[in-house]
Design an enzyme around this catalytic site. Sequence first.
Site, PDB file in Angstrom:
ATOM      1  N   TYR A 147      -3.005   3.528  -1.432  1.00  0.00           N
ATOM      2  CA  TYR A 147      -1.753   3.629  -0.755  1.00  0.00           C
ATOM      3  C   TYR A 147      -1.364   2.291  -0.539  1.00  0.00           C
ATOM      4  O   TYR A 147       0.058   1.690  -0.991  1.00  0.00           O
ATOM      5  CB  TYR A 147      -1.767   4.386  -0.041  1.00  0.00           C
ATOM      6  CG  TYR A 147      -0.528   4.581   0.711  1.00  0.00           C
ATOM      7  CD1 TYR A 147       0.611   5.560  -0.366  1.00  0.00           C
ATOM      8  CD2 TYR A 147      -0.020   4.601   2.124  1.00  0.00           C
ATOM      9  CE1 TYR A 147       1.902   5.501  -0.004  1.00  0.00           C
ATOM     10  CE2 TYR A 147       1.647   4.969   2.007  1.00  0.00           C
ATOM     11  CZ  TYR A 147       2.463   5.149   0.808  1.00  0.00           C
ATOM     12  OH  TYR A 147       3.414   5.551   1.495  1.00  0.00           O
ATOM     13  N   LYS A 151       1.693  -0.030  -1.318  1.00  0.00           N
ATOM     14  CA  LYS A 151       3.073  -0.710  -0.998  1.00  0.00           C
ATOM     15  C   LYS A 151       3.588  -2.205  -0.903  1.00  0.00           C
ATOM     16  O   LYS A 151       4.241  -2.167  -0.747  1.00  0.00           O
ATOM     17  CB  LYS A 151       3.208   0.070   0.161  1.00  0.00           C
ATOM     18  CG  LYS A 151       3.516   1.242  -0.342  1.00  0.00           C
ATOM     19  CD  LYS A 151       5.046   1.589  -0.795  1.00  0.00           C
ATOM     20  CE  LYS A 151       4.995   3.071  -0.530  1.00  0.00           C
ATOM     21  NZ  LYS A 151       6.048   3.432  -1.403  1.00  0.00           N
TER      22      LYS A 151
END
Length: 192
Positions: A147, A151
Amino acid sequence: MLTVKRNVLVTGASSGIGRAVAKYLLQQRHTVIGISRDCTKLTQPMPCFTAVELDLSQIHELPKKLHDLQQTFSDIDAVVFCAGAGQFGSIEEFSYSHIEALLNLNFTSQVFLTKALLPQLKNKGSGDLIFIGSEAALKGSRKGAIYCASKFALRGFTQALREDCGKSNVRVCLINPGMVKTPFFEPLTFEP
């Protein structure tokens, strides 16, 4: 006071931050094109709102579908990139396909959508690209390797894109919110 009415494309418009952004823009009397992978969540017809069913995680289908989107909605003034998903765990817990899917949705699809719409915005002489990132783009966290990587990639992309668009009057903005209580957390083992 005269307010400029804009045509805004919002991804992830059926839930969470995307839904809140779409509602706010409609309250301000802008026209909203809301992208969602499941438009059945958008059951109430609203003036100035058009729902577009498009699964941004299906990368191989995106070039054609984004070309069609661009042709159908040639008057887009701004894009708010809200679509995304979170999966957390140690790297060993992810299958190769899960890694690919998360990176595709949280990063690659946003690059594809930008590539499709940026020439149109530059030709107009103005526009806004607003990316919803995450505080996970600022510091890696335990169980967040994939994740956070998605990002961090989005953060680097928007920083470079902002430089590239500096002379075109297309503004690029990245917002990195902390945890926001939305349905994003429903499949997760933690919440804000």
